[in-house]
Design an enzyme around this catalytic site. Structure first.
Site, short mmCIF file in Angstrom:
data_model
loop_
_atom_site.label_atom_id
_atom_site.label_comp_id
_atom_site.label_asym_id
_atom_site.label_seq_id
_atom_site.Cartn_x
_atom_site.Cartn_y
_atom_site.Cartn_z
N ALA A 4 -65.82 8.98 -37.76
CA ALA A 4 -65.55 9.71 -36.53
C ALA A 4 -64.07 10.08 -36.39
CB ALA A 4 -66.00 8.90 -35.33
N ASN A 58 -65.71 4.01 -25.33
CA ASN A 58 -65.82 2.85 -26.21
C ASN A 58 -65.44 1.54 -25.52
OD1 ASN A 58 -63.32 4.42 -26.41
ND2 ASN A 58 -62.59 2.70 -27.62
N THR A 76 -66.19 15.09 -52.85
CA THR A 76 -67.51 14.67 -53.31
C THR A 76 -68.22 13.89 -52.21
OG1 THR A 76 -66.78 14.59 -55.59
CG2 THR A 76 -68.72 13.29 -55.04
N CYS A 119 -51.97 -8.60 -25.28
CA CYS A 119 -51.71 -9.60 -26.30
C CYS A 119 -52.66 -9.50 -27.47
CB CYS A 119 -51.80 -10.99 -25.68
SG CYS A 119 -50.58 -11.23 -24.40
#
Lengths: 409, 137
Positions: free
Chosen positions: A77, A158, A247, A333
Protein backbone atom coordinates in the site's frame (compact mmCIF):
# COMPACT_ATOMS: atom_id res chain seq x y z
CA UNK A 1 -9.82 -24.35 26.11
CA UNK A 2 -6.92 -22.97 28.13
CA UNK A 3 -5.17 -19.95 26.72
CA UNK A 4 -1.72 -20.41 25.31
CA UNK A 5 0.38 -17.81 27.10
CA UNK A 6 3.75 -18.95 25.81
CA UNK A 7 3.54 -15.82 23.64
CA UNK A 8 1.42 -12.67 23.90
CA UNK A 9 -2.23 -12.71 22.81
CA UNK A 10 -2.19 -11.01 19.43
CA UNK A 11 -4.56 -8.03 19.30
CA UNK A 12 -2.70 -5.97 16.72
CA UNK A 13 -4.39 -7.12 13.51
CA UNK A 14 -4.34 -3.59 12.10
CA UNK A 15 -0.56 -3.68 12.17
CA UNK A 16 -0.43 -6.94 10.28
CA UNK A 17 -2.13 -10.33 10.20
CA UNK A 18 -0.88 -13.89 10.21
CA UNK A 19 -1.27 -15.60 6.85
CA UNK A 20 -4.21 -17.92 6.53
CA UNK A 21 -2.93 -21.41 5.68
CA UNK A 22 -5.45 -21.57 2.85
CA UNK A 23 -3.64 -18.59 1.33
CA UNK A 24 -0.24 -20.15 1.81
CA UNK A 25 -1.33 -23.41 0.19
CA UNK A 26 -2.49 -21.50 -2.86
CA UNK A 27 0.84 -19.71 -3.12
CA UNK A 28 3.20 -22.64 -2.64
CA UNK A 29 3.30 -24.03 -6.20
CA UNK A 30 4.19 -20.59 -7.56
CA UNK A 31 7.40 -20.56 -5.58
CA UNK A 32 8.60 -24.03 -6.58
CA UNK A 33 7.16 -25.81 -9.59
CA UNK A 34 5.22 -22.98 -11.22
CA UNK A 35 7.97 -20.44 -10.84
CA UNK A 36 7.65 -18.82 -14.27
CA UNK A 37 7.91 -15.14 -15.08
CA UNK A 38 4.45 -13.85 -15.94
CA UNK A 39 6.03 -11.81 -18.72
CA UNK A 40 7.50 -14.87 -20.47
CA UNK A 41 5.13 -15.15 -23.38
CA UNK A 42 6.79 -18.01 -25.19
CA UNK A 43 6.62 -21.03 -22.91
CA UNK A 44 4.35 -22.90 -20.51
CA UNK A 45 6.07 -21.62 -17.35
CA UNK A 46 5.26 -18.05 -18.29
CA UNK A 47 1.73 -18.91 -19.34
CA UNK A 48 0.98 -20.63 -16.03
CA UNK A 49 2.30 -17.64 -14.09
CA UNK A 50 0.35 -15.20 -16.20
CA UNK A 51 -2.81 -17.23 -15.81
CA UNK A 52 -2.39 -17.22 -12.02
CA UNK A 53 -1.84 -13.45 -12.01
CA UNK A 54 -4.92 -12.84 -14.13
CA UNK A 55 -7.01 -15.01 -11.84
CA UNK A 56 -5.84 -12.97 -8.85
CA UNK A 57 -6.61 -9.77 -10.74
CA UNK A 58 -10.17 -11.00 -11.18
CA UNK A 59 -10.42 -11.95 -7.52
CA UNK A 60 -9.30 -8.49 -6.43
CA UNK A 61 -11.51 -6.70 -8.96
CA UNK A 62 -14.57 -8.67 -7.95
CA UNK A 63 -14.31 -7.74 -4.29
CA UNK A 64 -14.10 -4.01 -4.98
CA UNK A 65 -16.58 -3.98 -7.86
CA UNK A 66 -13.98 -3.15 -10.51
CA UNK A 67 -12.97 -4.45 -13.91
CA UNK A 68 -9.85 -6.67 -13.75
CA UNK A 69 -8.11 -4.38 -16.24
CA UNK A 70 -8.29 -1.62 -13.65
CA UNK A 71 -6.16 -3.48 -11.08
CA UNK A 72 -2.41 -2.86 -10.92
CA UNK A 73 -0.25 -4.99 -8.64
CA UNK A 74 2.35 -3.28 -6.48
CA UNK A 75 4.67 -4.10 -3.61
CA UNK A 76 2.16 -2.89 -1.04
CA UNK A 77 0.00 0.00 0.00
CA UNK A 78 2.85 2.44 0.58
CA UNK A 79 3.88 2.05 -3.03
CA UNK A 80 0.25 2.26 -4.15
CA UNK A 81 -0.17 5.51 -2.21
CA UNK A 82 2.99 6.91 -3.76
CA UNK A 83 1.89 6.06 -7.31
CA UNK A 84 -1.57 7.53 -6.70
CA UNK A 85 -0.32 10.88 -5.41
CA UNK A 86 2.92 11.37 -7.33
CA UNK A 87 1.41 9.84 -10.45
CA UNK A 88 -1.55 12.22 -10.37
CA UNK A 89 0.57 15.27 -9.57
CA UNK A 90 2.73 14.53 -12.59
CA UNK A 91 -0.03 13.45 -14.97
CA UNK A 92 -2.38 16.34 -14.23
CA UNK A 93 0.17 19.13 -13.85
CA UNK A 94 -1.38 21.03 -16.76
CA UNK A 95 -4.78 20.92 -15.11
CA UNK A 96 -3.68 21.96 -11.64
CA UNK A 97 -1.45 21.23 -8.69
CA UNK A 98 -3.75 21.21 -5.70
CA UNK A 99 -4.37 18.13 -3.54
CA UNK A 100 -6.71 17.94 -0.55
CA UNK A 101 -6.18 15.40 2.20
CA UNK A 102 -6.80 14.88 5.92
CA UNK A 103 -4.43 15.35 8.84
CA UNK A 104 -5.39 11.91 10.13
CA UNK A 105 -4.20 10.07 7.00
CA UNK A 106 -1.53 7.40 7.09
CA UNK A 107 2.08 8.60 6.87
CA UNK A 108 2.37 6.97 3.45
CA UNK A 109 -0.08 9.61 2.20
CA UNK A 110 1.01 12.53 4.38
CA UNK A 111 4.74 12.13 3.79
CA UNK A 112 4.20 11.70 0.07
CA UNK A 113 2.22 14.95 0.08
CA UNK A 114 5.02 16.66 2.01
CA UNK A 115 7.53 15.56 -0.59
CA UNK A 116 5.37 16.84 -3.44
CA UNK A 117 5.20 20.19 -1.66
CA UNK A 118 8.94 20.30 -1.05
CA UNK A 119 9.60 19.49 -4.68
CA UNK A 120 7.15 22.20 -5.79
CA UNK A 121 4.97 19.64 -7.54
CA UNK A 122 1.83 20.25 -5.54
CA UNK A 123 0.13 22.49 -3.05
CA UNK A 124 -1.64 20.49 -0.39
CA UNK A 125 -4.53 21.37 1.89
CA UNK A 126 -4.56 19.29 5.08
CA UNK A 127 -8.06 19.34 6.53
CA UNK A 128 -8.61 18.76 10.23
CA UNK A 129 -11.17 16.02 10.85
CA UNK A 130 -14.04 16.60 13.25
CA UNK A 131 -13.49 15.44 16.82
CA UNK A 132 -15.05 12.07 15.95
CA UNK A 133 -12.42 11.59 13.23
CA UNK A 134 -14.77 12.13 10.30
CA UNK A 135 -14.13 14.66 7.56
CA UNK A 136 -16.35 17.73 7.47
CA UNK A 137 -17.95 17.39 4.02
CA UNK A 138 -18.82 21.06 3.75
CA UNK A 139 -15.28 22.07 4.57
CA UNK A 140 -14.02 19.54 2.06
CA UNK A 141 -16.18 20.93 -0.73
CA UNK A 142 -15.22 24.49 0.15
CA UNK A 143 -11.54 23.60 -0.06
CA UNK A 144 -11.82 22.62 -3.72
CA UNK A 145 -10.41 25.17 -6.17
CA UNK A 146 -10.14 25.17 -9.96
CA UNK A 147 -6.60 23.87 -9.45
CA UNK A 148 -7.65 20.84 -7.39
CA UNK A 149 -6.67 17.60 -9.09
CA UNK A 150 -7.11 15.03 -6.33
CA UNK A 151 -8.80 14.41 -3.02
CA UNK A 152 -7.02 11.78 -0.95
CA UNK A 153 -9.06 10.51 1.98
CA UNK A 154 -8.70 7.07 3.46
CA UNK A 155 -11.66 4.76 3.79
CA UNK A 156 -10.93 3.54 7.33
CA UNK A 157 -8.32 4.82 9.71
CA UNK A 158 -5.51 2.55 10.81
CA UNK A 159 -5.36 3.88 14.38
CA UNK A 160 -8.94 4.64 15.33
CA UNK A 161 -10.79 2.51 12.77
CA UNK A 162 -13.12 5.37 11.87
CA UNK A 163 -14.84 4.90 8.50
CA UNK A 164 -15.18 8.00 6.31
CA UNK A 165 -18.34 8.76 4.32
CA UNK A 166 -16.63 7.74 1.08
CA UNK A 167 -19.82 7.69 -0.98
CA UNK A 168 -20.50 11.34 -0.21
CA UNK A 169 -16.85 12.25 -0.75
CA UNK A 170 -17.05 10.48 -4.11
CA UNK A 171 -20.12 12.50 -5.07
CA UNK A 172 -18.36 15.75 -4.22
CA UNK A 173 -15.35 14.71 -6.31
CA UNK A 174 -17.54 13.80 -9.25
CA UNK A 175 -19.42 17.07 -9.05
CA UNK A 176 -16.19 19.07 -9.18
CA UNK A 177 -14.36 16.81 -11.60
CA UNK A 178 -11.64 15.92 -9.11
CA UNK A 179 -9.99 12.50 -8.92
CA UNK A 180 -10.97 10.65 -5.71
CA UNK A 181 -8.22 8.52 -4.25
CA UNK A 182 -8.85 6.43 -1.15
CA UNK A 183 -6.38 4.37 0.82
CA UNK A 184 -8.61 1.41 1.67
CA UNK A 185 -5.97 -0.79 3.27
CA UNK A 186 -7.87 -1.16 6.53
CA UNK A 187 -11.32 -1.34 4.97
CA UNK A 188 -11.02 -3.85 2.14
CA UNK A 189 -12.06 -7.30 3.27
CA UNK A 190 -13.71 -5.94 6.41
CA UNK A 191 -16.49 -3.74 5.06
CA UNK A 192 -18.19 -3.76 1.65
CA UNK A 193 -16.38 -1.71 -1.02
CA UNK A 194 -17.75 -0.84 -4.44
CA UNK A 195 -15.72 1.58 -6.52
CA UNK A 196 -18.65 2.46 -8.78
CA UNK A 197 -21.25 2.94 -6.12
CA UNK A 198 -18.78 5.00 -4.09
CA UNK A 199 -17.40 6.97 -7.06
CA UNK A 200 -13.85 5.97 -6.23
CA UNK A 201 -11.29 6.63 -8.95
CA UNK A 202 -8.11 5.32 -7.34
CA UNK A 203 -7.90 2.87 -4.43
CA UNK A 204 -4.96 1.36 -2.56
CA UNK A 205 -5.01 -2.00 -0.80
CA UNK A 206 -2.58 -4.40 0.77
CA UNK A 207 -2.39 -8.19 1.24
CA UNK A 208 -0.79 -8.47 4.66
CA UNK A 209 -3.67 -6.74 6.43
CA UNK A 210 -6.09 -9.38 5.15
CA UNK A 211 -4.27 -12.63 5.99
CA UNK A 212 -2.15 -12.54 2.84
CA UNK A 213 1.62 -12.21 2.46
CA UNK A 214 3.67 -9.08 3.13
CA UNK A 215 5.20 -7.23 0.21
CA UNK A 216 2.25 -7.22 -2.16
CA UNK A 217 -0.60 -4.83 -2.72
CA UNK A 218 -2.71 -3.36 -5.47
CA UNK A 219 -3.86 -0.09 -6.90
CA UNK A 220 -7.22 0.30 -8.55
CA UNK A 221 -7.16 2.91 -11.32
CA UNK A 222 -10.45 3.76 -13.01
CA UNK A 223 -10.48 3.24 -16.78
CA UNK A 224 -13.72 4.86 -17.78
CA UNK A 225 -16.17 7.54 -16.67
CA UNK A 226 -13.74 9.15 -16.13
CA UNK A 227 -10.55 7.56 -17.39
CA UNK A 228 -7.83 8.19 -14.83
CA UNK A 229 -4.19 8.15 -15.80
CA UNK A 230 -1.24 8.10 -13.45
CA UNK A 231 2.42 8.55 -14.30
CA UNK A 232 4.56 5.66 -13.07
CA UNK A 233 6.95 6.06 -10.17
CA UNK A 234 9.03 3.04 -11.21
CA UNK A 235 10.11 2.81 -14.85
CA UNK A 236 11.25 -0.33 -16.59
CA UNK A 237 9.80 -3.14 -18.64
CA UNK A 238 6.36 -1.60 -18.90
CA UNK A 239 4.56 -4.19 -16.80
CA UNK A 240 1.08 -3.49 -15.43
CA UNK A 241 0.08 -1.26 -18.35
CA UNK A 242 3.21 0.78 -17.80
CA UNK A 243 2.02 1.95 -14.42
CA UNK A 244 4.30 -0.30 -12.42
CA UNK A 245 7.31 -1.91 -14.05
CA UNK A 246 9.09 -4.81 -12.46
CA UNK A 247 8.73 -8.59 -12.64
CA UNK A 248 5.47 -9.55 -11.02
CA UNK A 249 5.57 -11.13 -7.58
CA UNK A 250 3.51 -14.10 -8.75
CA UNK A 251 3.23 -16.05 -5.47
CA UNK A 252 2.46 -12.84 -3.59
CA UNK A 253 -0.18 -11.81 -6.10
CA UNK A 254 -1.75 -15.29 -5.97
CA UNK A 255 -1.81 -14.93 -2.18
CA UNK A 256 -3.45 -11.51 -2.37
CA UNK A 257 -6.13 -12.87 -4.69
CA UNK A 258 -6.92 -15.80 -2.43
CA UNK A 259 -6.77 -13.68 0.73
CA UNK A 260 -9.20 -11.05 -0.55
CA UNK A 261 -11.56 -13.70 -1.86
CA UNK A 262 -11.68 -15.44 1.53
CA UNK A 263 -12.32 -12.15 3.33
CA UNK A 264 -15.23 -11.36 1.03
CA UNK A 265 -16.73 -14.82 1.46
CA UNK A 266 -16.56 -14.65 5.23
CA UNK A 267 -17.17 -10.93 5.69
CA UNK A 268 -20.76 -10.95 6.80
CA UNK A 269 -20.35 -13.55 9.50
CA UNK A 270 -16.90 -12.37 10.55
CA UNK A 271 -18.07 -8.80 10.86
CA UNK A 272 -20.81 -9.85 13.28
CA UNK A 273 -18.39 -11.94 15.31
CA UNK A 274 -15.79 -9.19 15.54
CA UNK A 275 -18.38 -6.56 16.44
CA UNK A 276 -19.54 -8.79 19.28
CA UNK A 277 -15.98 -9.28 20.56
CA UNK A 278 -15.14 -5.59 20.20
CA UNK A 279 -18.28 -4.52 22.09
CA UNK A 280 -17.54 -7.07 24.77
CA UNK A 281 -14.02 -5.71 25.17
CA UNK A 282 -15.27 -2.14 25.37
CA UNK A 283 -18.06 -2.93 27.84
CA UNK A 284 -15.81 -5.14 29.95
CA UNK A 285 -13.21 -2.41 30.32
CA UNK A 286 -15.56 0.54 30.70
CA UNK A 287 -17.78 -1.10 33.28
CA UNK A 288 -14.78 -1.67 35.56
CA UNK A 289 -12.73 1.49 35.06
CA UNK A 290 -13.65 5.17 35.24
CA UNK A 291 -12.23 7.91 33.04
CA UNK A 292 -11.77 5.79 29.96
CA UNK A 293 -12.35 7.57 26.65
CA UNK A 294 -13.07 6.11 23.23
CA UNK A 295 -11.08 7.84 20.49
CA UNK A 296 -13.06 8.50 17.33
CA UNK A 297 -16.63 7.73 16.38
CA UNK A 298 -17.81 4.42 17.78
CA UNK A 299 -20.68 4.06 15.31
CA UNK A 300 -18.70 4.69 12.15
CA UNK A 301 -15.92 2.29 12.88
CA UNK A 302 -14.43 -0.96 11.65
CA UNK A 303 -15.82 -3.97 13.50
CA UNK A 304 -12.38 -4.98 14.75
CA UNK A 305 -11.00 -1.76 16.23
CA UNK A 306 -11.11 -0.30 19.72
CA UNK A 307 -8.93 2.72 20.48
CA UNK A 308 -9.25 4.03 24.01
CA UNK A 309 -7.41 6.33 26.37
CA UNK A 310 -6.98 5.55 30.05
CA UNK A 311 -6.63 8.88 31.83
CA UNK A 312 -3.70 9.26 34.28
CA UNK A 313 -1.83 6.26 32.90
CA UNK A 314 0.95 6.50 30.31
CA UNK A 315 0.65 4.21 27.30
CA UNK A 316 4.10 2.70 27.18
CA UNK A 317 4.08 2.07 30.90
CA UNK A 318 0.73 0.38 30.42
CA UNK A 319 1.97 -1.79 27.56
CA UNK A 320 4.73 -3.00 29.84
CA UNK A 321 2.13 -4.00 32.41
CA UNK A 322 0.20 -5.90 29.75
CA UNK A 323 3.09 -7.74 28.19
CA UNK A 324 0.88 -10.77 27.63
CA UNK A 325 -1.05 -8.69 25.11
CA UNK A 326 0.34 -7.58 21.75
CA UNK A 327 -1.36 -4.21 21.24
CA UNK A 328 -0.15 -0.74 20.24
CA UNK A 329 -0.17 2.66 21.85
CA UNK A 330 -0.41 6.22 20.57
CA UNK A 331 2.12 7.21 23.19
CA UNK A 332 5.17 9.05 21.94
CA UNK A 333 7.41 6.71 23.86
CA UNK A 334 6.47 3.82 21.63
CA UNK A 335 7.56 5.57 18.46
CA UNK A 336 10.90 6.88 17.31
CA UNK A 337 9.56 10.38 16.75
CA UNK A 338 8.86 11.22 20.42
CA UNK A 339 5.60 12.77 19.27
CA UNK A 340 2.30 11.24 20.31
CA UNK A 341 -0.07 9.95 17.62
CA UNK A 342 -0.69 12.52 14.86
CA UNK A 343 -4.11 10.95 14.32
CA UNK A 344 -5.29 11.53 17.88
CA UNK A 345 -3.77 15.01 17.81
CA UNK A 346 -5.74 15.86 14.67
CA UNK A 347 -8.96 14.89 16.47
CA UNK A 348 -8.13 17.37 19.21
CA UNK A 349 -7.48 14.64 21.77
CA UNK A 350 -5.25 16.32 24.36
CA UNK A 351 -1.64 15.21 24.34
CA UNK A 352 -1.97 13.75 27.82
CA UNK A 353 -4.78 11.49 26.63
CA UNK A 354 -2.94 10.69 23.41
CA UNK A 355 -0.09 9.43 25.57
CA UNK A 356 -2.60 7.23 27.38
CA UNK A 357 -4.12 5.56 24.33
CA UNK A 358 -4.17 1.88 23.44
CA UNK A 359 -5.32 0.36 20.15
CA UNK A 360 -6.79 -3.12 20.32
CA UNK A 361 -7.45 -4.68 16.92
CA UNK A 362 -9.00 -8.09 16.59
CA UNK A 363 -9.10 -10.54 13.73
CA UNK A 364 -9.85 -13.91 12.28
CA UNK A 365 -8.10 -15.92 14.95
CA UNK A 366 -9.21 -13.91 17.99
CA UNK A 367 -11.29 -15.92 20.45
CA UNK A 368 -13.71 -14.91 23.15
CA UNK A 369 -11.36 -16.37 25.80
CA UNK A 370 -8.66 -14.02 24.55
CA UNK A 371 -10.98 -11.03 24.89
CA UNK A 372 -11.94 -12.07 28.43
CA UNK A 373 -8.25 -12.31 29.25
CA UNK A 374 -7.54 -8.92 27.66
CA UNK A 375 -10.26 -7.28 29.75
CA UNK A 376 -8.97 -8.77 32.97
CA UNK A 377 -5.36 -7.88 32.25
CA UNK A 378 -6.16 -4.32 31.13
CA UNK A 379 -8.25 -3.55 34.20
CA UNK A 380 -5.58 -4.96 36.50
CA UNK A 381 -2.72 -3.07 34.82
CA UNK A 382 -4.59 0.25 34.68
CA UNK A 383 -5.60 0.01 38.34
CA UNK A 384 -2.07 -0.81 39.39
CA UNK A 385 -0.57 2.11 37.45
CA UNK A 386 -3.23 4.51 38.65
CA UNK A 387 -2.26 3.64 42.22
CA UNK A 388 1.23 4.72 41.23
CA UNK A 389 0.11 7.80 39.30
CA UNK A 390 0.55 11.25 40.86
CA UNK A 391 -2.01 12.56 38.38
CA UNK A 392 -4.66 10.11 39.53
CA UNK A 393 -3.96 11.08 43.12
CA UNK A 394 -4.32 14.78 42.31
CA UNK A 395 -7.51 14.18 40.37
CA UNK A 396 -8.96 12.23 43.28
CA UNK A 397 -8.06 15.14 45.60
CA UNK A 398 -10.14 17.33 43.33
CA UNK A 399 -7.21 19.20 41.81
CA UNK A 400 -7.84 20.38 38.26
CA UNK A 401 -4.78 19.16 36.37
CA UNK A 402 -5.27 21.83 33.76
CA UNK A 403 -4.85 24.54 36.43
CA UNK A 404 -1.32 23.40 37.27
CA UNK A 405 1.69 25.12 35.75
CA UNK A 406 3.67 22.15 34.48
CA UNK A 407 7.27 22.64 33.56
CA UNK A 408 7.80 21.37 30.04
CA UNK A 409 10.98 19.75 28.97
CA UNK B 1 12.19 -2.26 22.83
CA UNK B 2 13.75 -4.66 25.28
CA UNK B 3 14.02 -3.48 28.86
CA UNK B 4 16.91 -4.32 31.14
CA UNK B 5 16.27 -6.74 33.99
CA UNK B 6 16.79 -3.91 36.47
CA UNK B 7 14.10 -1.78 34.82
CA UNK B 8 11.73 -4.74 34.74
CA UNK B 9 12.41 -5.47 38.39
CA UNK B 10 11.67 -1.91 39.49
CA UNK B 11 8.61 -1.75 37.23
CA UNK B 12 7.18 -5.01 38.51
CA UNK B 13 8.17 -4.46 42.15
CA UNK B 14 8.42 -0.72 42.57
CA UNK B 15 10.03 0.33 45.85
CA UNK B 16 8.49 3.00 48.02
CA UNK B 17 5.34 3.81 46.08
CA UNK B 18 3.11 6.16 48.00
CA UNK B 19 2.78 9.59 49.51
CA UNK B 20 4.00 11.43 52.60
CA UNK B 21 2.14 14.30 54.26
CA UNK B 22 3.13 17.23 52.11
CA UNK B 23 2.17 19.69 54.87
CA UNK B 24 4.69 18.19 57.31
CA UNK B 25 7.65 20.56 57.81
CA UNK B 26 10.01 17.62 57.64
CA UNK B 27 8.74 16.51 54.24
CA UNK B 28 10.03 17.86 50.94
CA UNK B 29 7.94 17.32 47.81
CA UNK B 30 9.11 17.59 44.22
CA UNK B 31 6.75 17.30 41.26
CA UNK B 32 8.39 17.52 37.84
CA UNK B 33 7.44 16.84 34.22
CA UNK B 34 4.17 17.46 32.43
CA UNK B 35 1.26 15.22 31.44
CA UNK B 36 1.48 16.40 27.80
CA UNK B 37 5.06 15.16 27.69
CA UNK B 38 4.04 11.76 29.01
CA UNK B 39 6.06 11.95 32.24
CA UNK B 40 5.19 13.33 35.67
CA UNK B 41 7.16 12.35 38.76
CA UNK B 42 6.28 13.14 42.34
CA UNK B 43 9.11 12.42 44.75
CA UNK B 44 8.94 13.03 48.49
CA UNK B 45 11.56 12.86 51.23
CA UNK B 46 11.07 12.74 54.99
CA UNK B 47 14.08 14.40 56.60
CA UNK B 48 15.24 14.25 60.19
CA UNK B 49 15.21 17.94 60.99
CA UNK B 50 18.04 17.60 63.50
CA UNK B 51 20.50 15.50 61.51
CA UNK B 52 19.47 16.33 57.95
CA UNK B 53 19.32 12.62 57.16
CA UNK B 54 16.63 11.35 54.80
CA UNK B 55 14.66 8.77 56.75
CA UNK B 56 12.03 7.92 54.22
CA UNK B 57 11.33 8.51 50.52
CA UNK B 58 8.21 7.87 48.45
CA UNK B 59 7.29 8.34 44.81
CA UNK B 60 4.42 8.29 42.40
CA UNK B 61 5.09 8.40 38.67
CA UNK B 62 3.03 8.78 35.51
CA UNK B 63 5.23 7.57 32.71
CA UNK B 64 6.88 4.73 30.89
CA UNK B 65 8.59 1.79 32.57
CA UNK B 66 11.96 3.56 32.58
CA UNK B 67 10.47 6.60 34.30
CA UNK B 68 8.89 4.41 36.96
CA UNK B 69 12.14 2.50 37.44
CA UNK B 70 14.21 5.71 37.65
CA UNK B 71 12.04 7.16 40.38
CA UNK B 72 11.82 3.85 42.24
CA UNK B 73 15.60 3.52 42.24
CA UNK B 74 15.96 7.17 43.25
CA UNK B 75 13.89 6.62 46.40
CA UNK B 76 16.10 3.66 47.33
CA UNK B 77 19.26 5.70 46.90
CA UNK B 78 17.90 8.62 48.92
CA UNK B 79 17.21 6.76 52.11
CA UNK B 80 19.98 7.17 54.69
CA UNK B 81 21.70 9.97 52.80
CA UNK B 82 21.94 13.52 54.13
CA UNK B 83 20.22 16.11 51.99
CA UNK B 84 23.62 17.46 50.95
CA UNK B 85 24.68 14.00 49.76
CA UNK B 86 21.32 13.54 48.05
CA UNK B 87 21.81 16.79 46.18
CA UNK B 88 24.90 15.28 44.58
CA UNK B 89 23.02 12.32 43.02
CA UNK B 90 23.50 12.47 39.25
CA UNK B 91 21.25 11.13 36.54
CA UNK B 92 24.21 9.26 35.05
CA UNK B 93 24.25 7.01 38.11
CA UNK B 94 20.65 6.04 37.40
CA UNK B 95 21.44 5.50 33.72
CA UNK B 96 24.26 3.08 34.42
CA UNK B 97 22.47 1.36 37.27
CA UNK B 98 19.36 0.72 35.13
CA UNK B 99 21.13 0.29 31.78
CA UNK B 100 18.88 2.90 30.22
CA UNK B 101 19.13 3.27 26.43
CA UNK B 102 19.78 6.77 25.00
CA UNK B 103 16.09 7.46 24.27
CA UNK B 104 15.32 6.93 27.94
CA UNK B 105 17.98 9.20 29.41
CA UNK B 106 15.39 11.94 29.88
CA UNK B 107 13.69 9.69 32.47
CA UNK B 108 16.83 9.77 34.61
CA UNK B 109 17.16 13.53 34.16
CA UNK B 110 13.60 13.91 35.36
CA UNK B 111 14.37 11.80 38.45
CA UNK B 112 17.40 13.97 39.24
CA UNK B 113 15.22 17.06 38.85
CA UNK B 114 12.63 15.53 41.17
CA UNK B 115 15.26 14.88 43.86
CA UNK B 116 16.50 18.47 43.64
CA UNK B 117 12.95 19.83 43.68
CA UNK B 118 12.12 17.80 46.80
CA UNK B 119 15.27 19.03 48.56
CA UNK B 120 14.54 22.64 47.56
CA UNK B 121 11.02 22.28 48.90
CA UNK B 122 12.30 20.89 52.19
CA UNK B 123 14.87 23.68 52.53
CA UNK B 124 12.38 26.43 51.79
CA UNK B 125 9.96 24.94 54.32
CA UNK B 126 12.72 24.91 56.92
CA UNK B 127 13.52 28.51 56.08
CA UNK B 128 9.93 29.62 56.48
CA UNK B 129 9.74 27.69 59.74
CA UNK B 130 12.80 29.58 61.02
CA UNK B 131 11.36 32.86 59.78
CA UNK B 132 8.16 32.23 61.64
CA UNK B 133 9.99 31.23 64.80
CA UNK B 134 11.98 34.47 64.57
CA UNK B 135 8.78 36.47 64.09
CA UNK B 136 7.20 34.77 67.10
CA UNK B 137 10.13 35.46 69.43
Amino acid sequence: MALDLTRPIYLDYQATTPMDVRVLEEMMPYMTTQFGNAASRNHAYGWAAEEAVEKAREQVAKVIGADPKEVVFTSGATESDNIALKGAAHMYKDKGDHIITLLSEHKAVLDTCHRLERDDQAKVTYLTPKSDGIVDLEELENAITDKTIMIAIMMANNEIGVIQPVKQIGEICRKHNVVFFTDAVQAVGKVPVDVNEMNIDVLALSAHKIYGPKGVGALYVRRKKPRVKLSPVIDGGGHERGMRSGTLNVPGIVGLGKAIELCAEEMEEESKRLTYLRDKLKDGIMSQLDEVYINGSYDHRLPNNLNISFAYVEGEGLLMGMKDLAVSSGSACTSASLEPSHVLKSLGVGEELAHSSIRYSMGRFTTEEEIDFAIELTVKAVNRLREMSPLYEMAKEGIDLKSIQWEHH
Amino acid sequence: MAYSDKVLDHYNNPRNVGSLDKNDFGVGTGVVGAPECGDVMKLQIKVNEQTGVIEDAKFKTFGCGSAIASSSLATEMLKGKTIDQAHEIKNTTLVSELNLPPVKIHCSVLAEDAIKAAIDDFRSKQQSKRDEAKKAS
